[in-house]
Design a protein around this motif. Structure first.
Motif, PDB file in Angstrom:
ATOM      1  N   ILE A  79    -118.883  66.299   7.104  1.00 36.66           N
ATOM      2  CA  ILE A  79    -120.210  65.701   7.017  1.00 36.66           C
ATOM      3  C   ILE A  79    -120.023  64.318   6.421  1.00 36.66           C
ATOM      4  CG2 ILE A  79    -122.548  65.883   6.081  1.00 36.66           C
ATOM      5  CD1 ILE A  79    -122.098  68.871   5.748  1.00 36.66           C
TER       6      ILE A  79
ATOM      7  N   THR B  58    -122.261  61.250   6.145  1.00 32.85           N
ATOM      8  CA  THR B  58    -123.589  60.665   6.348  1.00 32.85           C
ATOM      9  C   THR B  58    -123.903  59.573   5.327  1.00 32.85           C
ATOM     10  OG1 THR B  58    -124.625  62.391   4.995  1.00 32.85           O
ATOM     11  CG2 THR B  58    -124.494  62.786   7.372  1.00 32.85           C
TER      12      THR B  58
ATOM     13  N   THR C 115    -124.213  64.975  15.993  1.00 33.57           N
ATOM     14  CA  THR C 115    -123.651  66.268  15.608  1.00 33.57           C
ATOM     15  C   THR C 115    -122.741  66.720  16.746  1.00 33.57           C
ATOM     16  OG1 THR C 115    -125.572  66.894  14.291  1.00 33.57           O
ATOM     17  CG2 THR C 115    -124.128  68.662  15.029  1.00 33.57           C
TER      18      THR C 115
ATOM     19  N   TYR D  79    -119.593  69.487  17.988  1.00 36.75           N
ATOM     20  CA  TYR D  79    -118.859  70.740  17.803  1.00 36.75           C
ATOM     21  C   TYR D  79    -117.615  70.693  18.676  1.00 36.75           C
ATOM     22  CZ  TYR D  79    -117.783  75.755  18.374  1.00 36.75           C
ATOM     23  OH  TYR D  79    -117.162  76.981  18.425  1.00 36.75           O
TER      24      TYR D  79
ATOM     25  N   LEU E 100    -116.676  70.858  13.194  1.00 38.25           N
ATOM     26  CA  LEU E 100    -117.993  70.241  13.244  1.00 38.25           C
ATOM     27  C   LEU E 100    -117.898  68.858  12.619  1.00 38.25           C
ATOM     28  CD1 LEU E 100    -120.876  71.096  14.142  1.00 38.25           C
ATOM     29  CD2 LEU E 100    -121.334  71.643  11.742  1.00 38.25           C
TER      30      LEU E 100
ATOM     31  N   ILE F 192    -120.499  65.675  11.649  1.00 36.29           N
ATOM     32  CA  ILE F 192    -121.906  65.249  11.526  1.00 36.29           C
ATOM     33  C   ILE F 192    -121.933  63.870  10.886  1.00 36.29           C
ATOM     34  CG2 ILE F 192    -124.137  65.742  10.475  1.00 36.29           C
ATOM     35  CD1 ILE F 192    -123.329  68.701  10.454  1.00 36.29           C
TER      36      ILE F 192
END
Length: 387
Positions: free
Chosen positions: A154, A156, A223, A225, A235, A237
């Motif tokens: 992740i 972000t 996002t 996968y 994953l 993101i």
């Protein structure tokens, strides 16, 4: 040769930062020339750089001058492969900024040209100097984590305001930049994702949102996968429109889990590997004993851009192995290209991708664009806080 004479093509944000590094922070390196098609940037160079640094208005003039041994290409993304190929043809060592390019078809042509040359070819993957990711790679490659089962990143905390996108007419456009968060902010993470694990996915399914948070035509929220050959999944993101953001990289294997977050590396190590525990345990509800290990890592983020410049200079002078070979730039770009292609086709994308199909779809985005930016001043931004 005792000194490598560098020329920089592109004296914008990163080009100026590299110029300052070459002037004072890299032993064995000399800033000999800069090149930019924008006269205002050459005026900046005249004012801020030593008189000994030559100035050129075109790459061809620079290449033909005989004043440099190596070139650092810090131009908009589309220009990286053709300029690198041209420089290699003139017998120059080549270091390119990230990303390697916009589409893998052009980057493969660049890699082929480098393979035919005896010159050094590198890419500015400065995050490979970060002790956190070096230690992660070491733990995985040594087998400490066991076989990888899952990767989750992740990322972000790439917050960008509308004023950032408005600072340049080429920014966040298909024709000028070739993409958004995946191509501008995330090339380092996409590289580290495969570099630390030693794995590339076999297929990708991605969902990209274009202009979700900002008035831009490219993606600012993704996002994705992925599935790997050994059955592992992953994953990824990312976005530029959330605050506060997160930077959390988690890799699970047979022997536990490694987490990188907040500048720390934590190994949740299983005393008994999960496959062995599962085969032997007969108690119903239960789980392997787990030790939380704070792995010591050298403080700081490493030498970053200066480290790559130093390593590239030493590679030329002393044949030191490259930390970031230019040929490896295609791996992270393959991941972003696959994510775009998956979003555009609303389907799975197998790797290696169909580079011709991706190029066709990208050119359709460029040609069908109806997005128009208001006139802006091409202001320089402070990049000291970026990577």
């Amino acid at each position: 040769m005792n000194t490598v004479r560098y020329g920089i093509i592109g004296v914008g944000n990163m080009g100026r930062a590299h110029a300052q590094s070459l002037l004072s922070e890299v032993k064995g390196a000399e800033l000999a020339a800069v090149c930019d098609s924008n006269p205002e940037r050459l005026d900046w160079a005249e004012e801020h750089l030593p008189a000994s640094v030559q100035r050129f208005g075109s790459p061809e003039e620079l290449f033909k001058s005989g004043s440099i041994d190596a070139v650092l290409i810090a131009t908009p993304h589309y220009d990286h492969p053709p300029l690198a190929i041209e420089a290699l043809g003139y017998g120059l060592h080549v270091l390119i900024e990230k990303p390697a390019g916009v589409y893998t078809k052009a980057v493969q042509e660049m890699n082929d040209a480098a393979a035919k040359s005896d010159r050094k070819f590198g890419i500015m993957y400065n995050q490979r100097t970060n002790p956190l990711y070096q230690k992660l790679r070491e733990l995985i490659q040594s087998g400490e984590l066991g076989e990888i089962r899952r990767t989750n990143w992740i990322i972000t905390n790439w917050y960008r305001s509308q004023s950032y996108y408005d600072s340049g007419g080429w920014r966040a456009t298909w024709g000028g930049e070739g993409g958004g968060v995946l191509l501008n902010q995330d090339p380092h993470q996409l590289d580290l994702w495969q570099w630390t694990t030693g794995m590339m996915p076999k297929r990708v399914r991605a969902f990209c949102h274009f202009g979700k948070y900002r008035n831009i035509e490219v993606e600012d929220d993704v996002t994705a996968y992925v599935e790997y050959e050994n059955g592992a999944t992953g994953l990824f993101i990312t976005t530029t429109g959330e605050a506060p953001g997160t930077n959390r990289f988690e890799i699970t294997g047979d022997n536990g889990k490694i987490l990188i977050e907040d500048g720390k590396l934590t190994f949740f190590r299983l005393r008994t590997p999960e496959p062995q525990f599962n085969a032997e345990f007969t108690g119903g509800f239960g789980a392997p004993e787990c030790w939380k290990c704070e792995i010591p890592v050298k403080p700081g983020e490493g030498e970053q851009h200066q480290g790559i410049l130093r390593n590239f200079t030493n590679a030329i002078l002393q044949d030191e192995p490259l930390l970031a070979p230019g040929e490896e730039g295609i791996h992270g770009l393959t991941l972003s290209n696959a994510m775009y292609l998956s979003a555009w086709t609303d389907n799975w994308v197998d790797l290696p991708i169909d580079s011709e199909l991706f190029h066709e779809k990208l050119m359709m985005q460029v040609e069908n664009s109806t997005f128009h930016k208001a006139p802006v001043s091409q202001q320089a931004l402070d990049v000291s806080g970026t990577h």
